[in-house]
Motif scaffolding. Structure first.
Motif, short mmCIF file in Angstrom:
data_model
loop_
_atom_site.label_atom_id
_atom_site.label_comp_id
_atom_site.label_asym_id
_atom_site.label_seq_id
_atom_site.Cartn_x
_atom_site.Cartn_y
_atom_site.Cartn_z
N ALA A 54 12.42 -50.61 -36.39
CA ALA A 54 12.39 -52.03 -36.02
C ALA A 54 13.57 -52.38 -35.12
CB ALA A 54 12.37 -52.90 -37.27
N ALA A 55 14.63 -51.59 -35.16
CA ALA A 55 15.81 -51.83 -34.32
C ALA A 55 15.67 -51.22 -32.93
CB ALA A 55 17.06 -51.27 -34.99
N TYR A 56 14.48 -50.71 -32.59
CA TYR A 56 14.30 -50.10 -31.27
C TYR A 56 14.78 -51.03 -30.18
CZ TYR A 56 11.90 -49.24 -26.87
OH TYR A 56 11.62 -49.07 -25.54
N GLN A 57 15.58 -50.49 -29.28
CA GLN A 57 16.04 -51.21 -28.10
C GLN A 57 15.98 -50.25 -26.93
OE1 GLN A 57 16.85 -54.57 -27.74
NE2 GLN A 57 16.69 -53.92 -25.61
N SER A 58 15.31 -50.66 -25.89
CA SER A 58 15.16 -49.85 -24.69
C SER A 58 16.45 -49.85 -23.86
CB SER A 58 14.02 -50.43 -23.85
OG SER A 58 13.94 -49.80 -22.60
N LYS A 59 16.55 -48.88 -22.95
CA LYS A 59 17.61 -48.92 -21.95
C LYS A 59 17.34 -50.07 -20.98
CE LYS A 59 18.25 -43.95 -21.60
NZ LYS A 59 18.36 -42.84 -20.66
N GLN A 60 16.07 -50.47 -20.88
CA GLN A 60 15.72 -51.61 -20.04
C GLN A 60 16.26 -52.87 -20.71
OE1 GLN A 60 11.46 -51.89 -19.24
NE2 GLN A 60 11.27 -49.80 -20.00
N LYS A 61 16.94 -53.66 -19.97
CA LYS A 61 17.48 -54.90 -20.53
C LYS A 61 16.34 -55.78 -21.04
CE LYS A 61 20.75 -58.54 -19.41
NZ LYS A 61 21.87 -58.27 -20.24
N ASP A 62 16.54 -56.37 -22.18
CA ASP A 62 15.58 -57.31 -22.76
C ASP A 62 14.23 -56.69 -23.10
OD1 ASP A 62 17.50 -59.34 -22.54
OD2 ASP A 62 16.85 -59.81 -20.51
N PHE A 63 14.21 -55.45 -23.55
CA PHE A 63 12.98 -54.85 -24.06
C PHE A 63 13.31 -54.08 -25.32
CE2 PHE A 63 9.42 -52.04 -24.61
CZ PHE A 63 8.34 -52.83 -24.26
N GLY A 64 12.75 -54.54 -26.41
CA GLY A 64 12.97 -53.90 -27.70
C GLY A 64 11.70 -53.95 -28.53
N TRP A 65 11.87 -53.84 -29.85
CA TRP A 65 10.73 -53.79 -30.75
C TRP A 65 9.87 -55.04 -30.64
CZ3 TRP A 65 9.24 -56.46 -35.24
CH2 TRP A 65 8.18 -55.87 -35.94
N ARG A 66 10.50 -56.21 -30.51
CA ARG A 66 9.74 -57.46 -30.39
C ARG A 66 8.84 -57.42 -29.15
NH1 ARG A 66 13.43 -62.27 -29.25
NH2 ARG A 66 13.45 -61.21 -27.25
N GLU A 67 9.41 -57.05 -28.01
CA GLU A 67 8.63 -57.00 -26.78
C GLU A 67 7.55 -55.92 -26.85
OE1 GLU A 67 12.27 -59.13 -26.24
OE2 GLU A 67 12.01 -57.05 -26.87
N LEU A 68 7.87 -54.80 -27.45
CA LEU A 68 6.88 -53.73 -27.64
C LEU A 68 5.70 -54.27 -28.43
CD1 LEU A 68 6.15 -50.62 -27.59
CD2 LEU A 68 7.19 -50.55 -29.85
N SER A 69 5.98 -54.98 -29.51
CA SER A 69 4.92 -55.50 -30.39
C SER A 69 3.99 -56.47 -29.65
CB SER A 69 5.54 -56.20 -31.60
OG SER A 69 6.28 -55.28 -32.34
#
Length: 177
Positions: A54-69
């Motif tokens: 759930a703590a996934y955070q991309s190297k891309q700014k402002d893309f993490g688990w929430r955005e993935l979902s």
């Protein structure tokens, strides 16, 4: 047998979580250098699974688990959610640094930023696909700081442990449509 794609190498928390997915199903674990590559190529993994924290955070700014979902709601189906603690993590410093920079996994950015702010330090932050690869680059390129799983550090290393972290984690096992 279920094919589970997750972050490698075998020293990562993701691999440890994949070995501990609850249930009776047998899993073939396929490790990748970073989650971003898996996500960018989901069509190659149709019918397989993605295990991600759930703590996934991309190297891309402002893309993490929430955005993935939200962005991939129609391609990823949550099959299972479970708790598996992360390995103890440490913020370490290299007093013999050649680069006054930090190298970390993007998910640990808040931890590093909190420390830097506390110490009134500013410096460039570079990102690696995993904490294990961040440590390798920290050593090879003589960075000043990194945050790693404590168990990847070699014994008798010359680095100073500044802080220790014991975060809990929730893991999501997705079926890839």
């Amino acid at each position: 047998m279920r094919v589970v794609n997750t972050l490698g190498p075998k020293e990562t928390d993701s691999y440890a979580a994949a070995l501990n997915i609850p249930g009776e199903e047998e899993n073939e674990i396929v490790i990748h250098d970073n989650f971003d590559d898996i996500i960018a190529n989901l069509e190659q993994y149709q019918g397989e699974y993605l295990l991600i924290p759930a703590a996934y955070q991309s190297k891309q700014k402002d893309f993490g688990w929430r955005e993935l979902s939200y962005e991939y709601w129609d391609r990823l189906v949550i099959e299972q959610v479970f708790h598996h603690a992360l390995k103890p993590m440490v913020l370490i410093s290299n007093f013999d640094f050649h680069q006054n920079k930090a190298i970390i996994h993007p998910a640990t950015t808040n931890l590093l930023n909190h420390y830097l702010k506390e110490q009134q330090l500013t410096m460039p932050i570079h990102y690696a696909g995993s904490k294990a690869s961040a440590y390798e680059r920290f050593v090879a390129n003589k960075y000043r700081f990194t945050i790693v799983s404590e168990d990847v550090m070699e014994e008798n290393n010359p680095y100073q442990i500044i802080k220790r972290y014991l975060p809990e984690m929730v893991w999501c096992l997705y079926f890839i449509k």
